[in-house]
Design an enzyme around this catalytic site. Structure first.
Site, PDB file in Angstrom:
ATOM      1  N   GLU A  36      57.983  36.431  89.996  1.00 45.56           N
ATOM      2  CA  GLU A  36      56.518  36.508  89.926  1.00 45.56           C
ATOM      3  C   GLU A  36      55.876  35.143  90.189  1.00 45.56           C
ATOM      4  O   GLU A  36      54.851  35.052  90.854  1.00 45.56           O
ATOM      5  CB  GLU A  36      56.071  37.039  88.556  1.00 45.56           C
ATOM      6  CG  GLU A  36      56.406  38.502  88.325  1.00 45.56           C
ATOM      7  CD  GLU A  36      55.658  39.437  89.271  1.00 45.56           C
ATOM      8  OE1 GLU A  36      54.705  38.997  89.933  1.00 45.56           O
ATOM      9  OE2 GLU A  36      56.055  40.619  89.358  1.00 45.56           O
ATOM     10  N   TYR A 119      48.578  37.590  84.070  1.00 47.58           N
ATOM     11  CA  TYR A 119      49.264  38.478  85.002  1.00 47.58           C
ATOM     12  C   TYR A 119      50.790  38.368  84.853  1.00 47.58           C
ATOM     13  O   TYR A 119      51.493  39.372  84.703  1.00 47.58           O
ATOM     14  CB  TYR A 119      48.866  38.166  86.457  1.00 47.58           C
ATOM     15  CG  TYR A 119      49.854  38.784  87.398  1.00 47.58           C
ATOM     16  CD1 TYR A 119      49.851  40.156  87.615  1.00 47.58           C
ATOM     17  CD2 TYR A 119      50.845  38.016  88.017  1.00 47.58           C
ATOM     18  CE1 TYR A 119      50.803  40.751  88.421  1.00 47.58           C
ATOM     19  CE2 TYR A 119      51.794  38.596  88.821  1.00 47.58           C
ATOM     20  CZ  TYR A 119      51.760  39.961  89.023  1.00 47.58           C
ATOM     21  OH  TYR A 119      52.710  40.550  89.798  1.00 47.58           O
ATOM     22  N   ASP A 137      46.962  41.499  89.202  1.00 49.66           N
ATOM     23  CA  ASP A 137      46.893  40.425  90.196  1.00 49.66           C
ATOM     24  C   ASP A 137      45.873  40.816  91.271  1.00 49.66           C
ATOM     25  O   ASP A 137      45.148  41.808  91.120  1.00 49.66           O
ATOM     26  CB  ASP A 137      48.284  40.153  90.792  1.00 49.66           C
ATOM     27  CG  ASP A 137      48.770  41.295  91.668  1.00 49.66           C
ATOM     28  OD1 ASP A 137      48.134  42.381  91.677  1.00 49.66           O
ATOM     29  OD2 ASP A 137      49.786  41.105  92.359  1.00 49.66           O
TER      30      ASP A 137
END
Ligand code: SF4
Length: 369
Positions: A36, A119, A137
């Site tokens: 991520e 996020y 996101d």
């Protein structure tokens, strides 16, 4: 919106169409976190190779906590936004020192790590721990701004809060991670900037489609203007070696290496700027003898045009640089360049010198002298 029907249609589509990405095969908190962070500002297709190399070098938090920043930066080179590397290393140290080398299954504790926002915390909590946490996101904002026909700019807190609440209400208890990934995947593959509504598994729930306003959703705030910068950069060759220096903490791209140079001031030519920059940065008098290339690249809102020259020392000048604007530096061989991490523009200059036959001849001739 019928939440149950929406969720089952979305998950059925994801089961059939979700990409087989390496971190999805056996999700771990560490793998999801790294993927991520890498995926911020980067296309997923590019992340796959970086992720594989990173995991081979640093397979777990313990190995990462022992990593040298220089080595981690080198692995990250090309992904940009290098503060992410330093935050990852700091987080690894914290996780080893305070949590026994494992991620805590607690969104607030994950969120408290350096460089981890709402996020990323939501993604790790939902995908790796199965917690019903939203992970909102830019993809998710875009998809839900359309599904809800959200007329407020998505950069505003009111719109983001409405979207996060809608996601939170829809997340199924049994597959929270898959739900979040399915929305992201829908945003990447179908509800992209130019959406393919005819292929959309949830089109019957889409308020923007119903209202005929898909093209104007999401509403974007005014973006900041692009700033153009002209730079001059010099490859100083002396005695078969090239001069490089390491950027200081607090500079843009701290800890990365570069060839000396800097911004071209009003009224200066690139060559004049380069001569001045070498005196200011390393106290060397140089002659830009050959223009090698012009490289353009972007970072954040800056658009940089970098004029690149081959340089020699002025006759009689001593090859003893004083690094006024770097933490260290020196003359290195061409082969050694591959072991340092450079910002994208300088790495492209190195690639240009390696690949372009004319530049290679110029540099090689210069090295031979
Ligand atoms: Fe996006 Fe079109 Fe699907 Fe609406 S119908 S969610 S705009 S792809």
């Amino acid at each position: 919106m019928n939440g149950n029907l929406f969720t089952s249609q979305l998950l059925d589509w994801y089961d059939a169409n979700g990409r087989d990405l390496p971190w999805r095969q056996a999700p771990t908190p560490y793998g999801i976190w790294i993927s991520e962070i890498m995926a911020q500002q980067t296309q997923i297709d590019r992340v796959v190779g970086y992720y594989a190399r990173w995991m081979e070098r640093y397979p777990d938090l313990e190995s990462l906590a022992r990593a040298r920043e220089e080595d981690a930066l080198r692995l990250w080179e090309g992904l940009g936004y290098y503060s992410r590397v330093r935050n990852i290393l700091k987080s690894a140290e914290i996780l080893v020192a305070e949590h026994g080398g494992v991620f805590p299954p607690d969104p607030a504790a994950i969120r408290s790590l350096p460089g981890v926002g709402a996020y990323t915390a939501g993604a790790v909590a939902s995908i790796a721990f199965g917690l019903p946490e939203p992970a909102v996101d830019a993809n998710v904002l875009r998809v839900f701004a359309r599904l809800l026909d959200e007329a407020t700019p998505v950069a505003r807190a009111a719109a983001r809060n409405r979207i996060e609440l809608a996601v939170r209400r829809l997340i199924p208890e049994d597959r929270p991670g898959d739900f979040n990934q399915a929305v992201m995947e829908l945003g990447a593959l179908v509800c992209a900037k130019r959406p393919s509504c005819g292929d959309c598994p949830v089109q019957s729930h889409c308020a923007a489609l119903t209202n005929g306003v898909v093209a104007s959703r999401p509403v974007l705030g005014k973006s900041s203007d692009t700033v153009r910068i002209e730079m001059a950069t010099g490859v100083l060759v002396h005695d078969g070696r090239l001069l490089v220096q390491k950027r200081r903490p607090g500079d843009v791209w701290p800890g990365l290496w570069e060839f000396p140079g800097g911004g071209i001031e009003p009224g200066e030519t690139p060559r004049q700027a380069l001569v001045r920059e070498f005196v200011e940065e390393v106290e060397l008098d140089v002659i830009p003898v050959e223009k090698l290339t012009v490289i353009t690249y972007s970072y954040t809102r800056y658009r940089v045009t970098m004029h690149c020259y081959l340089c020699r020392l002025q006759g009689g000048a001593a090859p003893d640089p004083v690094f006024n604007e770097a933490v260290e530096g020196g003359f290195v061989t061409r082969d050694q360049l591959s072991s340092f991490a450079f910002p994208a523009g300088h790495r492209r200059l190195i690639e240009f010198m390696e690949k372009d036959p004319a530049a290679s001849v110029i540099i090689l001739n210069s090295l031979d002298r």
